[in-house]
Enzyme design. Structure first.
Site, mmCIF file in Angstrom:
data_model
loop_
_atom_site.group_PDB
_atom_site.id
_atom_site.type_symbol
_atom_site.label_atom_id
_atom_site.label_comp_id
_atom_site.label_asym_id
_atom_site.label_seq_id
_atom_site.Cartn_x
_atom_site.Cartn_y
_atom_site.Cartn_z
ATOM 1 N N CYS A 1 1.223 -1.003 -0.297
ATOM 2 C CA CYS A 1 -0.091 -0.012 -0.214
ATOM 3 C C CYS A 1 1.292 1.115 -0.092
ATOM 4 C CB CYS A 1 -1.071 -0.177 1.163
ATOM 5 S SG CYS A 1 -0.382 -0.303 2.794
ATOM 6 N N HIS B 1 -1.707 7.611 4.227
ATOM 7 C CA HIS B 1 -0.580 6.958 4.434
ATOM 8 C C HIS B 1 0.449 6.335 4.001
ATOM 9 C CE1 HIS B 1 -0.593 2.045 5.184
ATOM 10 N NE2 HIS B 1 -0.451 2.712 6.258
#
Length: 483
Positions: free
Chosen positions: A39, A102
């Site tokens: 990710c 993130h």
């Protein structure tokens, strides 16, 4: 989400009517990739147009280790990197991120310090902790300050999978689009939801509606939301002036399958691996009046191309003072041209494989360690291919494993080293790899150091909510990355 999760790619339940319609009205990319099978690095690549090994989203703590940005990571997106929203500002764009950032959660890594004007979402994923006792629950931000935490103020029921987050993220998107249309302001919206990441969730209306269980419920809700966003653009009369692209950050996570994992179609393995199932993504481009309806492209594409393509749409040039890995896809999208380019498959600090045309050469293979595998952690369940899905890091730099992805998309049948086809293909690939390595200047690794003191104990805004937690004493250590 995986390549095989969409009806248009052959998912048997056919539960993605809006994405399938988006494809029928736009262009479907069959050979589109992420820049990393995990990710955080793939998101860093999307927003910088650069491989994670260049922008710092990798680790040198262990060879070819996957690494991401959990709460205790010290690093994040460096100030030296130029992100897409920073560059779009020069052309007058208003930029918003909805969902998962993130790219670092410490103050210097905040998205509003890297080109975004608005943010609604979280710095980390929603996968825990769930009780806020030993470790802080993940905060949810509106712009500069947190407005609550997952599992406390933003409920996710781990027993039923019920959560209203996708609906909240959808409404944020619709409101932002309406606001910019009213003010006649060009905008960039990065809608980065995480509903198909385990623990999977969906809102009450969608729970129990899919043949595929809870994961299918989440996919159905995402599909419905994307349909509403596209219809909203049409209703506002700005669809012909708005370029929309749908894709994923990595392949479906088979470790959580079948109940909490998706489908990578015919491709080998899933998230965490540099096999096709880990890095080939569903991808659709939609722009009514510009992209011919029903188009299908075999252009080799990558999430990094969205950086360069978006700049091109805004009339901007990519930065000339650094290596940019993304290419401008507009000739492929608008004119059907095929641009010759390779795809590099990185895992941590190692180039594991490269694709040139229909050939893919593996210079290293590794699914995960015997130690992890013996604990039941399997990134390739039911897909063991002898000599290919290895549980020790196997080097093939002298004689790479070569596959023809047209005849063998599942990477099950390596070409014979002695064949003329192997020799011809490797001659071409070797030149591409040599040229690539000449340009490779790795960035400072951001995913090496972990420290519990930097976790989301007291994010900005916690005082107003009475949700500040006392951090422990700083104790930085090398992060441990088992995969």
């Amino acid at each position: 989400m995986g390549w095989g999760d969409l009806g248009v790619f052959g998912e048997p339940s056919k539960e993605t009517p809006n994405l399938d319609q988006m494809a029928s009205e736009g262009m479907l990319f069959l050979d589109f990739y992420t820049a990393n099978p995990l990710c955080s690095p793939s998101r860093a690549a999307l927003l910088t147009g650069r491989l994670p090994v260049r922008n710092g989203f990798y680790t040198t703590n262990g060879h070819a280790r996957n690494a991401y940005t959990p709460q205790d990571i010290v690093g994040g997106i460096p100030d030296s990197e130029l992100l897409l929203p920073e560059l779009l500002k020069k052309a007058g764009y208003i930029n918003k991120i909805i969902g998962k950032w993130h790219l670092g959660h410490r103050p210097q890594f905040h998205p509003l310090k890297h080109g975004f004007d608005e943010w609604f979402g979280s710095p980390n994923c929603h996968f825990g902790p769930f009780d806020n006792q030993a470790l802080p629950n993940i905060p949810v931000y509106r712009d500069w300050e947190m407005i609550g935490r997952y599992y406390e103020d933003f409920k996710i029921d781990l027993k039923t999978g019920e959560a209203n987050l996708t609906q909240i993220y959808l409404q944020e998107a619709l409101d932002f689009i309406s606001k910019q249309q009213t003010s006649q302001q060009p905008f960039f919206l990065y809608w980065a939801i995480d509903a198909t990441h385990a623990p999977v969730y969906a809102s009450k209306y969608f729970l129990g509606t899919s043949q595929r269980g809870l994961y299918g419920d989440a996919v159905r809700e995402i599909d419905d939301s994307i349909g509403k966003i596209l219809k909203h653009l049409q209703k506002l009369g700005i669809s012909e002036n708005t370029f929309v692209f749908f894709t994923s950050d990595n392949g479906a996570a088979l470790i959580s399958a079948p109940k909490q994992g998706g489908s990578n179609g015919r491709f080998l393995c899933g998230k965490q691996t540099t096999f096709e199932g880990g890095m080939r993504e569903p991808a659709i481009a939609w722009w009514p009046g510009h992209i011919p309806a029903g188009g299908v492209s075999h252009q080799l594409g990558n999430v990094m191309d969205l950086f360069t393509t978006s700049l091109s749409l805004a009339g901007l040039q990519p930065p000339s003072d650094r290596q940019i890995d993304g290419i401008d896809l507009l000739p492929a999208i608008l004119q059907g041209k095929l641009i010759d380019r390779p795809i590099f498959y990185y895992r941590g600090n190692e180039m594991m494989a490269v694709r040139v045309g229909l050939y893919k050469a593996h210079y290293w293979t590794w699914s995960n360690s015997w130690e992890e595998y013996s604990k039941g952690i399997d990134f390739c369940p039911g897909q063991n291919v002898s000599g290919v899905t290895t549980h020790t890091q196997e080097e093939h730099t002298t004689l790479p494993l070569l596959f023809h992805l047209g005849r063998d998309p599942g990477e099950k049948y390596p070409l014979s080293f002695a064949s003329d086809e192997y020799q011809r293909a490797m001659e071409q690939i070797s030149v591409v790899v040599q040229q690539h390595k000449v340009t490779m200047v790795p960035g400072e690794p951001q995913l090496n150091v972990c420290d519990k003191a930097v976790m989301n104990w007291s994010p900005p805004g916690c005082e107003k909510l009475g949700k500040c937690l006392k951090p422990p004493k700083s104790d930085p250590k090398k992060c441990f990355w088992p995969h």
